[in-house]
Design a protein around this motif. Structure first.
Motif, PDB file in Angstrom:
ATOM      1  N   THR A  14     -81.453  48.858  18.714  1.00 54.81           N
ATOM      2  CA  THR A  14     -80.924  47.495  18.596  1.00 54.81           C
ATOM      3  C   THR A  14     -79.406  47.488  18.715  1.00 54.81           C
ATOM      4  OG1 THR A  14     -80.684  47.613  16.198  1.00 54.81           O
ATOM      5  CG2 THR A  14     -82.810  46.839  17.049  1.00 54.81           C
ATOM      6  N   GLY A  44     -84.204  43.928  21.561  1.00 54.10           N
ATOM      7  CA  GLY A  44     -83.659  42.724  20.956  1.00 54.10           C
ATOM      8  C   GLY A  44     -82.375  42.270  21.636  1.00 54.10           C
ATOM      9  N   GLN A  45     -81.572  41.518  20.914  1.00 54.12           N
ATOM     10  CA  GLN A  45     -80.328  40.965  21.451  1.00 54.12           C
ATOM     11  C   GLN A  45     -79.080  41.443  20.714  1.00 54.12           C
ATOM     12  OE1 GLN A  45     -80.319  38.920  24.229  1.00 54.12           O
ATOM     13  NE2 GLN A  45     -82.467  39.526  24.276  1.00 54.12           N
ATOM     14  N   ARG A  46     -79.245  42.100  19.577  1.00 54.59           N
ATOM     15  CA  ARG A  46     -78.094  42.492  18.741  1.00 54.59           C
ATOM     16  C   ARG A  46     -77.085  43.343  19.511  1.00 54.59           C
ATOM     17  NH1 ARG A  46     -74.148  42.425  15.641  1.00 54.59           N
ATOM     18  NH2 ARG A  46     -73.963  43.743  13.823  1.00 54.59           N
ATOM     19  N   TRP A  47     -77.562  44.236  20.381  1.00 57.91           N
ATOM     20  CA  TRP A  47     -76.666  45.136  21.113  1.00 57.91           C
ATOM     21  C   TRP A  47     -75.661  44.384  21.974  1.00 57.91           C
ATOM     22  CZ3 TRP A  47     -76.594  44.929  26.382  1.00 57.91           C
ATOM     23  CH2 TRP A  47     -77.681  44.322  27.004  1.00 57.91           C
ATOM     24  N   ARG A  48     -75.932  43.145  22.317  1.00 54.18           N
ATOM     25  CA  ARG A  48     -74.994  42.363  23.135  1.00 54.18           C
ATOM     26  C   ARG A  48     -73.661  42.116  22.409  1.00 54.18           C
ATOM     27  NH1 ARG A  48     -77.677  40.735  27.692  1.00 54.18           N
ATOM     28  NH2 ARG A  48     -79.928  40.688  27.529  1.00 54.18           N
ATOM     29  N   CYS A  67     -85.204  48.858  30.286  1.00 51.46           N
ATOM     30  CA  CYS A  67     -85.620  47.513  29.882  1.00 51.46           C
ATOM     31  C   CYS A  67     -85.628  46.612  31.108  1.00 51.46           C
ATOM     32  CB  CYS A  67     -84.647  46.942  28.853  1.00 51.46           C
ATOM     33  SG  CYS A  67     -84.652  47.816  27.302  1.00 51.46           S
ATOM     34  N   MET A  70     -82.564  43.655  32.209  1.00 49.04           N
ATOM     35  CA  MET A  70     -81.260  44.010  31.675  1.00 49.04           C
ATOM     36  C   MET A  70     -80.400  44.551  32.818  1.00 49.04           C
ATOM     37  SD  MET A  70     -80.078  46.762  28.847  1.00 49.04           S
ATOM     38  CE  MET A  70     -80.183  48.043  30.054  1.00 49.04           C
TER      39      MET A  70
END
Length: 97
Positions: A14, A44-48, A67, A70
């Motif tokens: 993440t 998920g989206q947290r890594w953004r 992924c 991406m």
């Protein structure tokens, strides 16, 4: 001269742990960050959140399936096979039995 840091980790799932590390480096004066991981899952989206920090690029190995959907020019997935083949050849383990 910018203060640059390179972070090497085994997995980016993440991104929460790496984001915390990046935040600490920034609070210590780092102005430019690069991340290298063996396994880039990017779930998920947290890594953004990396992009709101001074992370310039993320490098990963293709040790897990990429992924879908991406696509980001700041992320480069490198092939692990040639690296392993080269190392095996350097120690004589590239021969067929």
């Amino acid at each position: 001269m910018e203060r640059c840091a390179v972070i090497v980790d085994d997995i980016l799932d993440t991104g929460a742990t790496l984001i915390s590390g990046c935040e600490r480096l920034v609070s210590s004066g780092a102005e430019e960050l690069y991340i290298c991981v063996t396994h880039g899952l990017f779930t998920g989206q947290r890594w953004r959140a990396f992009w709101s920090l001074p992370v310039k690029h993320i490098f990963g190995m293709d040790t897990v399936p990429a992924c879908t959907g991406m696509q980001d020019p700041r992320i480069t997935m490198l092939p692990a096979g040639p690296l392993l083949r080269a190392k095996l050849a350097s120690i004589g383990l590239d021969k067929e039995p």
